[in-house]
Design a protein around this motif. Sequence first.
Motif, PDB file in Angstrom:
ATOM      1  N   LEU A  24       0.870  -1.386  -0.001  1.00 43.66           N
ATOM      2  CA  LEU A  24       0.084   0.102  -0.169  1.00 43.66           C
ATOM      3  C   LEU A  24       0.993   1.225   0.064  1.00 43.66           C
ATOM      4  CD1 LEU A  24      -2.797   1.340   0.220  1.00 43.66           C
ATOM      5  CD2 LEU A  24      -2.809   0.924   2.704  1.00 43.66           C
ATOM      6  N   ARG A  25       1.901   1.233   0.756  1.00 41.75           N
ATOM      7  CA  ARG A  25       2.841   2.413   0.809  1.00 41.75           C
ATOM      8  C   ARG A  25       3.526   2.617  -0.373  1.00 41.75           C
ATOM      9  NH1 ARG A  25       5.640   0.603   4.680  1.00 41.75           N
ATOM     10  NH2 ARG A  25       4.392   1.195   6.127  1.00 41.75           N
ATOM     11  N   LEU A  26       4.010   1.738  -1.027  1.00 40.73           N
ATOM     12  CA  LEU A  26       4.397   1.630  -2.603  1.00 40.73           C
ATOM     13  C   LEU A  26       3.440   2.134  -3.558  1.00 40.73           C
ATOM     14  CD1 LEU A  26       6.835   0.943  -4.612  1.00 40.73           C
ATOM     15  CD2 LEU A  26       5.885  -1.215  -4.757  1.00 40.73           C
ATOM     16  N   MET A  27       2.143   1.624  -3.664  1.00 46.87           N
ATOM     17  CA  MET A  27       1.139   2.180  -4.585  1.00 46.87           C
ATOM     18  C   MET A  27       1.009   3.560  -4.149  1.00 46.87           C
ATOM     19  SD  MET A  27      -0.805   1.191  -6.773  1.00 46.87           S
ATOM     20  CE  MET A  27      -2.341   1.680  -7.688  1.00 46.87           C
ATOM     21  N   THR A  28       1.233   4.006  -3.027  1.00 44.87           N
ATOM     22  CA  THR A  28       0.796   5.361  -2.528  1.00 44.87           C
ATOM     23  C   THR A  28       1.955   6.228  -3.322  1.00 44.87           C
ATOM     24  OG1 THR A  28      -0.328   4.995  -0.449  1.00 44.87           O
ATOM     25  CG2 THR A  28       0.358   7.305  -0.837  1.00 44.87           C
ATOM     26  N   ARG A  29       3.084   6.019  -3.051  1.00 45.44           N
ATOM     27  CA  ARG A  29       4.177   6.612  -3.545  1.00 45.44           C
ATOM     28  C   ARG A  29       4.054   6.636  -4.965  1.00 45.44           C
ATOM     29  NH1 ARG A  29       8.986   3.829   0.086  1.00 45.44           N
ATOM     30  NH2 ARG A  29       8.508   5.128   1.935  1.00 45.44           N
ATOM     31  N   ILE A  30       4.055   5.559  -5.626  1.00 48.66           N
ATOM     32  CA  ILE A  30       4.046   5.556  -7.223  1.00 48.66           C
ATOM     33  C   ILE A  30       2.785   6.541  -7.563  1.00 48.66           C
ATOM     34  CG2 ILE A  30       3.123   4.244  -8.994  1.00 48.66           C
ATOM     35  CD1 ILE A  30       4.513   1.893  -7.829  1.00 48.66           C
ATOM     36  N   SER A  31       1.444   6.480  -6.853  1.00 48.79           N
ATOM     37  CA  SER A  31       0.435   7.172  -7.440  1.00 48.79           C
ATOM     38  C   SER A  31       0.735   8.614  -7.140  1.00 48.79           C
ATOM     39  CB  SER A  31      -0.957   6.716  -6.582  1.00 48.79           C
ATOM     40  OG  SER A  31      -1.305   5.495  -6.756  1.00 48.79           O
ATOM     41  N   LEU A  32       1.055   8.857  -6.018  1.00 46.00           N
ATOM     42  CA  LEU A  32       1.330  10.794  -5.888  1.00 46.00           C
ATOM     43  C   LEU A  32       2.379  11.081  -6.798  1.00 46.00           C
ATOM     44  CD1 LEU A  32       1.166  10.646  -2.208  1.00 46.00           C
ATOM     45  CD2 LEU A  32      -0.622  11.324  -3.579  1.00 46.00           C
TER      46      LEU A  32
END
Length: 334
Positions: A24-32
Amino acid sequence: MSLHARSDRSIWAQREERGNFAALRLMTRISLRLGRPLGRVLLRAIVLYFLFLAPAARRASRTYLTRVLGRRARWRDVYRHLFVFGTTIHDRVYLLNERFDLFDIRVHGGELVDAALSGGRGAMLIGAHFGSFEVLRTIGRTRPNLRVAIMMYEENARNVNAALATVNPAVKQDVISLGRPEAMLEAREYLDGGAMIGMLADRTLRQDGGDTLLPLEFLGAPVGFPLGPMRMAAMLRRPVIFLTGVYRGGNRYDVHFEALADFSDTARAQRSEQVEAAVRRYAALLERHCRSAPYNWFNFFDFWRESEKTETTGSAASVHAQRAASPPSRTFDA
């Protein structure tokens, strides 16, 4: 958690939260960093992964979609269902980081919230696992005195807070943990301070094994809806507002507030009857929204079969409905 007997637990009660916070943290960074359009490209790959490797959710989706669409659901229907669900999860990243500029969010019935805030006694916001609850944050920009506390069991609260901290550590969520004697007092304090209490009422996840169901017809077949949320609103003597944040595709959401019930002046002798009437209206509103936006309801289990199982375990929904006047020791799991 169980509904009646340990061997007949709800599917959702059997499944522990298995969120991978590192992912989830990785997806958050990628998305932002990449933005919403590129993030949605990655999301499509994730949805395809679950479409092929999550057979239970796939079957449950097809069962529900076949009912609501009035025809046999196809693979592309199930994919769309999972994609809409994934989109609302993905959009949380931006909503929790206050990137409201990315969305076209239209509010319908906001005057109900304004009336509740002006009255100073708060209100109950009753929703479902339908669309996005996070879009509620957007209306807070124009209503700075709006405060919402969520009622759920402590384990769920820990998981929710951990997920929020992963997406945005600065985000704080007011949570009232159920299953404790003081939960009702805390809810009353929030309401007396003019806050809203949010709950989801389309699943039964009682921890004490004795939930109270009202048998109703939903999307053409009988199913039991929990009485607990409306019973709580009646005991707190508050108005109830039905809330949905419907995803309409692209970057658009429609937030709907609809009057559901008002228990402010309900006499004890009328409580049972009015609670059941409120649950019937809740089910009717949910069915209407399911038919209007069928891919927005995210109950990925066989809602009807699970209800049948609870009705044959010695504590049938019809028996529970007759005991509606007797308050349970705990309420329900949001």
